[in-house]
Design a protein around this motif. Structure first.
Motif, PDB file in Angstrom:
ATOM      1  N   TRP A 147       0.870  -1.181   0.000  1.00 47.74           N
ATOM      2  CA  TRP A 147       0.000   0.000   0.000  1.00 47.74           C
ATOM      3  C   TRP A 147       0.893   1.212   0.000  1.00 47.74           C
ATOM      4  CZ3 TRP A 147      -1.542   4.545   2.328  1.00 47.74           C
ATOM      5  CH2 TRP A 147      -2.819   5.039   1.967  1.00 47.74           C
ATOM      6  N   ASN A 148       1.065   1.785  -1.182  1.00 48.96           N
ATOM      7  CA  ASN A 148       1.969   2.910  -1.360  1.00 48.96           C
ATOM      8  C   ASN A 148       1.232   4.216  -1.066  1.00 48.96           C
ATOM      9  OD1 ASN A 148       3.766   4.893  -2.219  1.00 48.96           O
ATOM     10  ND2 ASN A 148       4.415   3.745  -4.019  1.00 48.96           N
ATOM     11  N   PRO A 149       1.601   4.929  -0.004  1.00 48.96           N
ATOM     12  CA  PRO A 149       0.892   6.163   0.343  1.00 48.96           C
ATOM     13  C   PRO A 149       1.134   7.294  -0.650  1.00 48.96           C
ATOM     14  CG  PRO A 149       2.810   5.893   1.747  1.00 48.96           C
ATOM     15  CD  PRO A 149       2.681   4.631   0.951  1.00 48.96           C
ATOM     16  N   PHE A 150       2.150   7.133  -1.499  1.00 50.66           N
ATOM     17  CA  PHE A 150       2.491   8.200  -2.441  1.00 50.66           C
ATOM     18  C   PHE A 150       1.955   7.953  -3.854  1.00 50.66           C
ATOM     19  CE2 PHE A 150       5.982   7.738   0.674  1.00 50.66           C
ATOM     20  CZ  PHE A 150       5.825   8.937   1.346  1.00 50.66           C
ATOM     21  N   ASP A 151       1.422   6.767  -4.091  1.00 49.49           N
ATOM     22  CA  ASP A 151       0.973   6.425  -5.448  1.00 49.49           C
ATOM     23  C   ASP A 151      -0.292   5.581  -5.360  1.00 49.49           C
ATOM     24  OD1 ASP A 151       0.599   5.698  -8.063  1.00 49.49           O
ATOM     25  OD2 ASP A 151       2.594   4.814  -8.334  1.00 49.49           O
ATOM     26  N   GLU A 152      -1.399   6.143  -5.779  1.00 45.23           N
ATOM     27  CA  GLU A 152      -2.672   5.421  -5.716  1.00 45.23           C
ATOM     28  C   GLU A 152      -2.679   4.197  -6.629  1.00 45.23           C
ATOM     29  OE1 GLU A 152      -5.898   8.016  -6.529  1.00 45.23           O
ATOM     30  OE2 GLU A 152      -5.551   9.300  -4.764  1.00 45.23           O
ATOM     31  N   GLY A 153      -1.840   4.200  -7.649  1.00 42.81           N
ATOM     32  CA  GLY A 153      -1.792   3.068  -8.555  1.00 42.81           C
ATOM     33  C   GLY A 153      -0.929   1.923  -8.059  1.00 42.81           C
ATOM     34  N   ASP A 154      -0.314   2.096  -6.896  1.00 43.24           N
ATOM     35  CA  ASP A 154       0.567   1.052  -6.349  1.00 43.24           C
ATOM     36  C   ASP A 154       0.039   0.596  -4.995  1.00 43.24           C
ATOM     37  OD1 ASP A 154       2.661  -0.680  -5.952  1.00 43.24           O
ATOM     38  OD2 ASP A 154       4.122   0.868  -5.420  1.00 43.24           O
ATOM     39  N   ARG A 155      -1.145   0.043  -5.002  1.00 41.05           N
ATOM     40  CA  ARG A 155      -1.762  -0.402  -3.743  1.00 41.05           C
ATOM     41  C   ARG A 155      -2.404  -1.774  -3.904  1.00 41.05           C
ATOM     42  NH1 ARG A 155      -4.479   5.393  -1.702  1.00 41.05           N
ATOM     43  NH2 ARG A 155      -2.474   6.507  -1.594  1.00 41.05           N
ATOM     44  N   ASN A 156      -1.763  -2.601  -4.714  1.00 39.05           N
ATOM     45  CA  ASN A 156      -2.219  -3.977  -4.912  1.00 39.05           C
ATOM     46  C   ASN A 156      -1.609  -4.842  -3.814  1.00 39.05           C
ATOM     47  OD1 ASN A 156      -2.477  -6.707  -5.769  1.00 39.05           O
ATOM     48  ND2 ASN A 156      -2.728  -6.027  -7.893  1.00 39.05           N
ATOM     49  N   VAL A 157      -2.419  -5.194  -2.842  1.00 43.32           N
ATOM     50  CA  VAL A 157      -1.905  -5.899  -1.674  1.00 43.32           C
ATOM     51  C   VAL A 157      -1.294  -7.241  -2.048  1.00 43.32           C
ATOM     52  CG1 VAL A 157      -2.518  -6.936   0.537  1.00 43.32           C
ATOM     53  CG2 VAL A 157      -3.508  -4.741  -0.124  1.00 43.32           C
ATOM     54  N   LEU A 158      -1.957  -8.000  -2.900  1.00 44.13           N
ATOM     55  CA  LEU A 158      -1.458  -9.327  -3.266  1.00 44.13           C
ATOM     56  C   LEU A 158      -0.131  -9.229  -4.013  1.00 44.13           C
ATOM     57  CD1 LEU A 158      -4.734 -11.181  -4.350  1.00 44.13           C
ATOM     58  CD2 LEU A 158      -3.486 -11.327  -2.179  1.00 44.13           C
ATOM     59  N   LEU A 159      -0.038  -8.290  -4.948  1.00 47.32           N
ATOM     60  CA  LEU A 159       1.208  -8.111  -5.685  1.00 47.32           C
ATOM     61  C   LEU A 159       2.315  -7.632  -4.757  1.00 47.32           C
ATOM     62  CD1 LEU A 159       2.592  -8.233  -8.418  1.00 47.32           C
ATOM     63  CD2 LEU A 159       1.832  -5.882  -8.849  1.00 47.32           C
ATOM     64  N   GLY A 160       1.959  -6.749  -3.834  1.00 46.55           N
ATOM     65  CA  GLY A 160       2.939  -6.280  -2.864  1.00 46.55           C
ATOM     66  C   GLY A 160       3.432  -7.395  -1.965  1.00 46.55           C
ATOM     67  N   LEU A 161       2.522  -8.281  -1.557  1.00 46.66           N
ATOM     68  CA  LEU A 161       2.908  -9.415  -0.721  1.00 46.66           C
ATOM     69  C   LEU A 161       3.850 -10.359  -1.473  1.00 46.66           C
ATOM     70  CD1 LEU A 161      -0.448 -10.312   1.080  1.00 46.66           C
ATOM     71  CD2 LEU A 161       1.656  -9.498   2.164  1.00 46.66           C
ATOM     72  N   GLU A 162       3.573 -10.554  -2.758  1.00 50.47           N
ATOM     73  CA  GLU A 162       4.433 -11.431  -3.544  1.00 50.47           C
ATOM     74  C   GLU A 162       5.834 -10.841  -3.686  1.00 50.47           C
ATOM     75  OE1 GLU A 162       4.626 -13.753  -7.857  1.00 50.47           O
ATOM     76  OE2 GLU A 162       3.125 -12.182  -7.515  1.00 50.47           O
ATOM     77  N   ASP A 163       5.919  -9.533  -3.954  1.00 48.82           N
ATOM     78  CA  ASP A 163       7.236  -8.901  -4.062  1.00 48.82           C
ATOM     79  C   ASP A 163       7.982  -8.942  -2.728  1.00 48.82           C
ATOM     80  OD1 ASP A 163       6.862  -8.421  -6.705  1.00 48.82           O
ATOM     81  OD2 ASP A 163       6.776  -6.236  -6.562  1.00 48.82           O
ATOM     82  N   ALA A 164       7.240  -8.744  -1.640  1.00 50.50           N
ATOM     83  CA  ALA A 164       7.875  -8.807  -0.327  1.00 50.50           C
ATOM     84  C   ALA A 164       8.404 -10.209  -0.046  1.00 50.50           C
ATOM     85  CB  ALA A 164       6.889  -8.382   0.753  1.00 50.50           C
ATOM     86  N   ALA A 165       7.639 -11.224  -0.463  1.00 47.77           N
ATOM     87  CA  ALA A 165       8.070 -12.604  -0.261  1.00 47.77           C
ATOM     88  C   ALA A 165       9.310 -12.912  -1.095  1.00 47.77           C
ATOM     89  CB  ALA A 165       6.931 -13.563  -0.614  1.00 47.77           C
ATOM     90  N   LYS A 166       9.322 -12.438  -2.337  1.00 47.89           N
ATOM     91  CA  LYS A 166      10.511 -12.622  -3.173  1.00 47.89           C
ATOM     92  C   LYS A 166      11.721 -11.949  -2.527  1.00 47.89           C
ATOM     93  CE  LYS A 166       8.236 -12.925  -7.696  1.00 47.89           C
ATOM     94  NZ  LYS A 166       8.028 -12.229  -9.003  1.00 47.89           N
ATOM     95  N   GLY A 167      11.467 -10.793  -1.967  1.00 45.21           N
ATOM     96  CA  GLY A 167      12.553 -10.089  -1.300  1.00 45.21           C
ATOM     97  C   GLY A 167      13.085 -10.854  -0.107  1.00 45.21           C
ATOM     98  N   PHE A 168      12.186 -11.435   0.666  1.00 41.39           N
ATOM     99  CA  PHE A 168      12.600 -12.171   1.853  1.00 41.39           C
ATOM    100  C   PHE A 168      13.424 -13.403   1.483  1.00 41.39           C
ATOM    101  CE2 PHE A 168      11.834 -15.505   5.031  1.00 41.39           C
ATOM    102  CZ  PHE A 168      12.396 -14.881   6.141  1.00 41.39           C
ATOM    103  N   VAL A 169      12.953 -14.154   0.487  1.00 39.57           N
ATOM    104  CA  VAL A 169      13.687 -15.342   0.055  1.00 39.57           C
ATOM    105  C   VAL A 169      15.055 -14.945  -0.495  1.00 39.57           C
ATOM    106  CG1 VAL A 169      13.713 -17.276  -1.565  1.00 39.57           C
ATOM    107  CG2 VAL A 169      11.583 -16.636  -0.412  1.00 39.57           C
ATOM    108  N   SER A 170      15.094 -13.841  -1.213  1.00 33.65           N
ATOM    109  CA  SER A 170      16.370 -13.369  -1.752  1.00 33.65           C
ATOM    110  C   SER A 170      17.323 -12.994  -0.621  1.00 33.65           C
ATOM    111  CB  SER A 170      16.143 -12.156  -2.654  1.00 33.65           C
ATOM    112  OG  SER A 170      15.307 -12.483  -3.739  1.00 33.65           O
ATOM    113  N   MET A 171      16.795 -12.444   0.464  1.00 34.54           N
ATOM    114  CA  MET A 171      17.651 -12.098   1.604  1.00 34.54           C
ATOM    115  C   MET A 171      18.250 -13.348   2.234  1.00 34.54           C
ATOM    116  SD  MET A 171      15.952  -8.901   3.635  1.00 34.54           S
ATOM    117  CE  MET A 171      14.435  -9.744   4.024  1.00 34.54           C
ATOM    118  N   ILE A 172      17.453 -14.402   2.333  1.00 35.83           N
ATOM    119  CA  ILE A 172      17.986 -15.654   2.869  1.00 35.83           C
ATOM    120  C   ILE A 172      19.090 -16.177   1.960  1.00 35.83           C
ATOM    121  CG2 ILE A 172      17.433 -18.050   3.431  1.00 35.83           C
ATOM    122  CD1 ILE A 172      16.307 -15.980   5.378  1.00 35.83           C
TER     123      ILE A 172
END
Length: 431
Positions: free
Chosen positions: A155-180
Motif C-alpha cells: 500500500w503505497n501512500p504516495f501512489d494510488e496506482g501502487d496499492r495492490n496488496v497481493l502483488l505487494g505481498l508477492e514482491d515482499a516474499a521474493k525479497g525475503f527469500v532473496s535475503m535468505i
C-alpha cells in the motif's frame, strides 16, 4: 547481460534484494551499518591451543591462536591448554579484549572485535558467517529494486496506482527469500570460505576469529561450507522458477558469485593477494552485484547505464576496501600480501582511497545532472560534501588510527548516495 546479472545476484547481491523487498514493503529503510562492514573459543569436543609466534621482523613474540599444526609456519609455537572449562571465561586482554558495555555477546554473534567467548557451536557457526557483512549486500539489492522502478508496495501512500496488496505481498516474499539466499547462505558461504583460507593471517590480525581460535573444527568448517553452497544453489534455482526466468539467471549468478568468492580467497589465484584486483572484486561484490540482482528480480537490465553506474560505485567501493587494509598492514606484510597500503605505503594509499571515493561520486552526480535530473544531482553533491570533510579530518591525518571512526562517520552518506542514484534511475523517464 542476463548472465552477468545472474552472476551478480549469487555473488552476494541477493541479500540486498531480499532486504530491499522486505524493508521497502514496510516503508522502512534500514540505516547502513556498512561503516565498518567492508571487511575482509575451543572446539566443542576438546581443548584448543594458544601459540606464541615469533615475529621475525621485530624479533618479538605475539600471542595468537593456531590449532592446525604443532608448529606455526612463521616460527616456533608454544602451546597453552585452553580446556573446555575455560571456554566461556571472559577475555580480559589481548587484541580482542571483551568490551565492558554489555555488548560482548552480541558482538560474538556478529563476528566483530570485543566479543565474549562461547562454546555454543551454533553461535560459533553464526559468528563464522559474520552477519554484520550481510547488511551492505541487502542495501545493494534495495538499490537495485529501486532502480528497476518496478517494485510494488502493499500500500503505497504516495501512489494510488501502487496499492495492490497481493502483488505487494508477492514482491515482499521474493525479497525475503532473496535475503535468505544472499545473506545467511551466499554471504555466509563467502565469509566461511574466506576465513578458512585466511586462518594463517587471522592468527596474526584477528586471532579471536572462530577458526584460528580453535572454536570450530576443520570438519565442521568444511561441512558448513558445503551446506551453505548447496542450499544457496537450490534456493537460487527456486527463485528462477518463481520469477519465470527462461534462463536460470539467479542460479547462474549464484554459481558465478560463488566462484568469484572462491578465487578471491583460495590459492592459486587468491585475488585478495593483489590490492587492485582484490579490492575491486570486493567493491563490486558489495555494490554492483547486489544492485544487478535487485534490478533483475524486479525489472530488466536493458540499458548500459544500469551497468555503468554500479561499476562506478564499485570503484568507490575499492576505496572503502582500502580503508580496511590499513588495520591489517602488519599481517599482510608478514605474509607477503600486496594490499595497497603495503604496496604503495600508507601515505600514497590514503590518497588513492580518498580519490577513488570522491571522484567516482562526483562523476555520477555530473551524469545525473546531464540527464536533466538536477535535484538528484544536488542531493548527491550534498551527500558528498560531508564525506570530503571526514576524509580531510580523519582519513588523511591518520588512516590507521581513524579507520573505524572514518567509516562510521562517512559511509552512511555514501550508501544513501547510492540509494538516491537508484531512485533517480528508477523514476527517470527514458527517451
Amino acid at each position: 547481460m542476463k548472465f552477468v546479472v545472474a552472476v551478480a545476484l549469487l555473488g552476494g547481491i541477493s541479500p540486498l534484494l531480499l532486504v530491499s523487498s522486505f524493508l521497502t514493503s514496510t516503508s522502512t529503510f534500514a540505516p547502513s551499518l556498512s561503516s565498518s562492514i567492508f571487511s575482509r573459543g575451543a572446539t566443542t569436543t576438546g581443548s584448543s591451543r594458544l601459540y606464541l609466534v615469533k615475529n621475525k621482523s621485530k624479533d618479538q613474540q605475539k600471542p595468537t591462536f593456531y590449532p592446525f599444526e604443532n608448529k606455526n609456519r612463521r616460527g616456533e609455537a608454544v602451546a597453552f591448554d585452553l580446556s573446555a572449562s575455560r571456554k566461556d571465561e571472559k577475555i580480559s586482554n589481548g587484541p580482542n579484549a571483551e568490551v565492558e558495555d554489555g555488548s560482548a555477546s552480541f558482538r560474538q554473534l556478529l563476528g566483530v572485535k570485543g566479543a565474549s567467548a562461547s562454546s555454543d557451536i551454533w553461535k560459533i557457526r553464526l559468528q563464522l558467517t559474520k552477519p554484520v557483512t550481510w547488511i551492505p549486500l541487502i542495501w545493494g539489492v534495495m538499490c537495485g529494486a529501486a532502480a528497476s522502478g518496478n517494485y510494488h508496495w502493499m500500500w503505497n501512500p504516495f501512489d494510488e496506482g501502487d496499492r495492490n496488496v497481493l502483488l505487494g505481498l508477492e514482491d515482499a516474499a521474493k525479497g525475503f527469500v532473496s535475503m535468505i539466499l544472499a545473506g545467511p547462505l551466499l554471504t555466509g558461504y563467502t565469509q566461511t570460505i574466506n576465513d578458512w583460507y585466511d586462518r594463517e593471517i587471522d592468527a596474526i590480525n584477528e586471532p579471536y576469529r572462530p577458526i584460528p581460535s580453535g572454536a570450530i573444527s576443520e570438519k565442521q568448517v568444511i561441512e558448513q561450507i558445503v551446506f551453505l553452497l548447496l542450499s544457496a544453489l537450490g534456493i537460487a534455482y527456486g527463485l528462477d522458477v518463481w520469477c519465470g526466468h527462461e534462463v536460470p539467471t539467479v542460479l547462474l549468478l549464484s554459481i558465478f558469485g560463488s566462484f568469484i568468492s572462491y578465487i578471491y580467497s583460495a590459492p592459486p589465484l587468491k585475488l585478495k593477494q593483489n590490492g587492485w584486483a582484490g579490492n575491486y572484486a570486493l567493491g563490486c561484490s558489495y555494490i554492483s552485484l547486489p544492485w544487478w540482482c535487485g534490478q533483475a528480480v524486479f525489472g530488466e537490465l536493458d540499458r548500459p547505464v544500469y551497468f555503468v553506474l554500479p561499476v562506478l560505485y564499485s570503484i568507490a567501493g575499492l576505496g572503502i576496501a582500502i580503508v580496511n587494509d590499513f588495520k591489517s598492514i602488519e599481517g599482510d606484510r608478514e605474509l607477503g600480501l600486496q594490499s595497497l597500503p603495503v604496496a604503495f605505503g600508507v601515505d600514497a594509499a590514503k590518497w588513492i582511497c580518498a580519490s577513488s571515493i570522491t571522484l567516482t561520486q562526483l562523476g555520477v552526480a555530473l551524469y545525473i545532472y546531464s540527464i536533466n535530473e538536477p535535484t538528484y544531482a544536488l542531493i548527491l553533491l550534498g551527500l558528498l560534501l560531508p564525506q570530503i570533510f571526514f576524509q580531510a579530518t580523519l582519513l588523511i591525518p591518520n588512516p590507521i588510527e581513524n579507520d573505524v571512526k572514518y567509516q562510521a562517520s562517512s559511509q552512511p552518506f555514501f550508501v544513501f548516495g547510492i540509494l538516491a542514484t537508484a531512485l533517480c534511475i528508477g523514476h527517470h523517464t527514458w527517451a
